[in-house]
Design an enzyme around this catalytic site. Structure first.
Site, PDB file in Angstrom:
ATOM      1  N   ASP A  17       0.870  -1.180   0.000  1.00  0.00           N
ATOM      2  CA  ASP A  17       0.000   0.000   0.000  1.00  0.00           C
ATOM      3  C   ASP A  17       0.903   1.224   0.000  1.00  0.00           C
ATOM      4  OD1 ASP A  17      -2.355  -1.499   0.098  1.00  0.00           O
ATOM      5  OD2 ASP A  17      -2.416  -1.499   2.283  1.00  0.00           O
ATOM      6  N   ASP A  41      -7.068  -1.658  -4.078  1.00  0.00           N
ATOM      7  CA  ASP A  41      -8.019  -1.237  -3.047  1.00  0.00           C
ATOM      8  C   ASP A  41      -9.006  -0.218  -3.604  1.00  0.00           C
ATOM      9  OD1 ASP A  41      -6.595  -2.816  -1.212  1.00  0.00           O
ATOM     10  OD2 ASP A  41      -5.387  -1.120  -0.533  1.00  0.00           O
TER      11      ASP A  41
END
EC number: 3.4.23.36
Length: 174
Positions: A118, A136
């Site tokens: 991330d 995501d």
């Protein structure tokens, strides 16, 4: 193009975009070797290895937990692909493709790296900053499109009055 093909195309493009951006972040930009990079007042690039699920919940530090999350992602993607075959509107087909592509992109990260890469940090929620990636984002957009399909498209597709119903849809009179 058929709706299942549209969804499959979106899934493949989402997966490829997710993996391409992660490869650039890790191997070209080398974000892991840098301090956080401010892009805009409320936007930074910072590398976080997420060993859990959304929002870093249920962190998995053992291989069995990591591969358990991979299995959940793959099984969920298979279920979504089955649902995709029954899609009756472009919004649902695109939504399911986004979900599948995002889930499989994050699953591949778990296999390759042991965690999900991330790197996008937005401060628009000051008390709860959230670091995420392209996969995501696709998952969130897919959920939003499923809600749109469920709340807007499907109600319009259903007959709203007895006059619009076929004789097979009407209840028999007592």
């Amino acid at each position: 193009m058929s709706l299942p093909r549209l969804g499959a195309l979106v899934a493949v493009l989402t997966f490829l975009a997710d993996q391409a951006v992660k490869a650039w972040v890790l191997y070209v930009f080398r974000l892991q070797d840098r301090p956080p990079v401010r892009v805009a007042p409320l936007f930074e690039l910072v590398l976080v290895w997420n060993r859990g699920i959304s929002y870093g919940l249920f962190q998995q530090h053992e291989d069995w937990g990591r591969y358990g999350l991979v299995a959940v992602s793959v099984v969920a993607s298979v279920g979504l692909a089955i649902w995709l075959r029954r899609a009756r509107h472009w919004a649902l087909a695109v939504a399911l493709g986004l979900l599948i592509g995002g889930a499989l992109g994050n699953a591949l990260d778990r296999v390759l790296y042991g965690a999900v890469a991330d790197f996008v940090l937005l401060y628009w929620i000051p008390v709860f900053p959230y670091v995420f990636n392209v996969g995501d984002s696709a998952i969130v957009a897919g959920v939003a499109l499923i809600l749109y399909d469920s709340l807007v498209v499907e109600p319009k597709a259903r007959p709203s009055s007895p006059e619009g119903m076929s004789s097979a849809d009407r209840e028999p009179m007592a």
